[in-house]
Design an enzyme around this catalytic site. Structure first.
Site, PDB file in Angstrom:
ATOM      1  CG  ASP A 148       8.661  -3.799   4.839  1.00 29.75           C
ATOM      2  OD1 ASP A 148       8.906  -4.978   5.143  1.00 29.75           O
ATOM      3  OD2 ASP A 148       7.507  -3.346   4.767  1.00 29.75           O
ATOM      4  NE  ARG A 285     -11.688  -8.966  -1.966  1.00 32.00           N
ATOM      5  CZ  ARG A 285     -11.528  -9.394  -0.719  1.00 32.00           C
ATOM      6  NH1 ARG A 285     -11.532 -10.703  -0.475  1.00 32.00           N
ATOM      7  NH2 ARG A 285     -11.354  -8.541   0.274  1.00 32.00           N
TER       8      ARG A 285
END
EC number: 2.7.2.1
Length: 405
Positions: A148, A285
């Protein structure tokens, strides 16, 4: 060429099998709750419905072994035998400054990687267990480590050096490393392909916005700065991570609350961010729904999140010397019209202007900027697994044994 991609976490193993002739996914899934009660493997063959297998998974090796059994199973499998797997690509969180690109595993690489496990103690040791398991279960099959951090190794010194005693950098390699590099690399190449321009000509800001979030300035195809630092805690406000704060605050609170370093680390990484401000959830959300119902702290959490991203966009615009493309990716970036709107609102003076209708898109590749926007704004779903598979093919083909600084 068939490539197995593995992403080993502390109690999970994500996997995908690619046929690289057409880059199709033959099978994918997740082994979860490794070492815990209720462990299971989620398995999906091609575009078929997912299947769940309740299987005791005491170790990562056992989990990978059971995944292999499913891949060659007469009823559910996609392979005649494991001999069809030509290479394995491992997602590795932290390569430090030792690895500037993906590498083929040999004894020397293995030894070097084993020596930097402490750079990401919650991730790297499990990545190594994945390598060990594949070595035992598929001896002789080439394995590639895809880091990464590698994409960010092109940052200049002024971007990665912290204003701390320099001997700490020399002794402990304390510096900015950055993360989500595979994702930032993928979307920068993909958006260049979509707009029909060489990535080497573009100035790009890539916003990887999920529960973990980072933003990267990309110039001429290379990372020149990124928001995450020595660890993934620095930078943007995230689901449960605080991002940038005054470094004196943890010291002060440890004294006032009588907290240990481990407890403070837990709070900063797992109890802060959107969760900490809203008191509702770490899921954007849920926080968005609460904000719509009038929850003021939920509203504030989203405003703080967007404000921080906006600040980084402005800063990276400055160091890039302008901007051609702004990209949104990862869960919130791909599926958060509200968050994208909050971030881009007020950036018209930088040439960033959204098309309200196009910004409603969720999870699809689309240019969402207005026709008169000087900067192109795109939603690009990330595909880290495909990028790892591509890197694995490249490294095995070129026989890149190591690239050590």
């Amino acid at each position: 060429m068939k490539v197995l991609v593995l992403n080993c976490g502390s109690s999970s193993v994500k996997y995908q099998v690619f046929d690289m002739k057409n880059e199709s996914v033959l099978a994918k899934g997740l082994a979860e709750r490794i070492g815990l009660e209720g462990s299971r493997i989620v398995y999906q063959r091609g575009s078929e419905a997912k299947k769940v297998f309740e299987i005791p998974l005491p170790t990562h090796k056992k989990a990978i072994e059971e995944i292999f059994k499913l891949l060659v199973d007469k009823n559910n499998g996609v392979l005649q035998s494991l001999n069809e797997i030509d290479a394995v690509g491992h997602r590795v969180v932290h390569g430090g400054d030792k690895f500037v690109e993906s590498v083929l595993v040999n004894d020397e690489v293995y030894s070097i990687f084993k020596g930097i496990l402490d750079l990401a103690p919650l991730h790297n040791p499990y990545n190594l267990q994945g390598v060990d398991a594949c070595s035992e279960l598929m001896p002789g099959v080439p394995q590639v480590l895809v880091f990464d951090t590698s994409f960010h190794q092109t940052m200049p010194e002024e971007a990665y050096i912290y204003a701390l005693p320099y001997e700490w950098y020399e002794k402990y390699k304390i510096r900015r490393y950055g993360f989500h590099g595979t994702s930032h690399y993928y979307v920068s190449r993909r958006v260049a392909e979509l707009i029909g321009r060489p990535v080497e000509e573009l100035k790009i800001i890539s916003c990887h916005l999920g529960n973990g979030a980072s933003i990267t300035a990309i110039k001429n195809g290379k990372s020149i700065d990124t928001s995450m630092g020595y660890t993934p805690l620095e930078g943007l406000v995230m689901g449960t991570r605080c991002g940038d704060i005054d470094p004196a605050i943890p010291i002060l609170l440890m004294e006032k609350e009588n907290l240990t370093p481990k407890q403070m680390d837990e709070i900063l990484n797992k109890k802060s961010g959107i969760l900490g401000i809203s008191g509702v959830s770490s899921d954007f959300r849920d926080v968005g729904e609460a904000a719509e119902k009038g929850n003021k702290r939920a509203e504030l959490a989203l405003k703080v999140f967007a404000y921080r991203v906006k600040k980084y966009i402005g800063a990276y615009y400055a160091i890039l010397g302008g901007l051609d493309v702004l990209v949104f990716t990862a869960g919130v970036g791909e599926r958060g019209p509200l968050e994208r709107s909050l971030i881009c609102s007020g950036l018209e003076h930088l040439g960033i202007k959204l098309d309200p209708e196009k910004n409603k898109v969720k999870g699809e590749e689309l240019r969402i900027s207005a026709p008169d926007s000087k900067v192109e704004v795109w939603v690009i779903p990330t595909n880290e697994e495909l990028m790892i598979a591509r890197e694995t093919v490249r490294v095995v083909g070129e026989k890149i044994i190591k690239k050590v600084i």
